[in-house]
Design a protein around this motif. Structure first.
Motif: not given
Length: 222
Positions: A32-33, A38-40, A194-196
């Motif tokens: 999931p991480l 990959q998306a970001q 974390a992505m934020e």
């Protein structure tokens, strides 16, 4: 396992360190991480490392024994540092564009790596883990993001709070996100936070440089 997030040359390297105590043939707990990264960051590369040791029950360990120790950490750090240097050189990336992301024991290993080795990585994402001992100095130009569940019984959140307070006092760039009702592990809410932080957090060094540049531009000429 190395996973190229895009066939073009990588502009970032994320090194993913799983928790200890997992079965070597078990599910990919970091998937999931990796998907969120990959998306970001489609131009990044993710390198997932496996703990090299096996305990009596065949589970993966970063160090001998279940609990971390100074001797175990001292043995685990050199091969990790060497691998990071080699991968960064192979991708022709400066150390500032290398990030470590670890869960549990992997988080501890990532945090202690940047404490012990200067100019190793520019960011650390530490999920459900913390330091072996209270940090006594700020890591060199590293953004540290601590992400933890308040219900974590394996690594109580008070240790994360204490480390964050120590790092702030030492002048480090650090964030600490403590989310309620989450136990030990890599939860989706922690990944989203974390992505934020990766998108929005600006290191204090860059703020200082911006202030100095603004002051220089405002000085009268002649």
């Amino acid at each position: 396992m190395t996973e190229a997030l895009d066939p073009q040359p990588a502009d970032l390297l994320f090194v993913l360190l799983p928790d200890g105590g997992l079965a070597p043939d078990g599910p990919d707990t970091l998937a999931p991480l990796a998907a969120a990264l990959q998306a970001q960051y489609p131009q990044a590369m993710a390198l997932q490392l496996r703990p090299p040791l096996r305990d009596a029950e065949g589970r993966c360990r970063w160090w001998a024994g279940e609990a971390p120790s100074p001797d175990g950490l001292a043995a685990a750090l050199p091969p990790l540092v060497e691998r990071l240097r080699l991968e960064a050189a192979r991708l022709e990336l400066p150390w500032q564009r290398v990030a470590l992301a670890g869960v549990g024991d992997g988080a501890l290993l990532a945090l202690e790596a940047v404490q012990a080795e200067p100019a190793l990585a520019g960011r650390v994402l530490a999920f459900a883990g913390g330091y072996l001992s209270r940090p006594g100095h700020a890591p060199q130009e590293v953004c540290v993001h601590l992400l933890h569940g308040l219900a974590d019984q394996r690594f109580p959140y008070r240790h994360v709070v204490d480390a964050a307070q120590a790092l702030v006092a030492l002048g480090a760039d650090v964030t600490a996100d403590l989310l309620p009702h989450l136990d030990h592990g890599l939860h989706p809410a922690l990944i989203a936070k974390a992505m934020e932080q990766l998108r929005t957090f600006i290191p204090a060094r860059l703020w200082r440089e911006a202030v100095i540049a603004a002051q220089e531009s405002e000085r009268p000429v002649g």
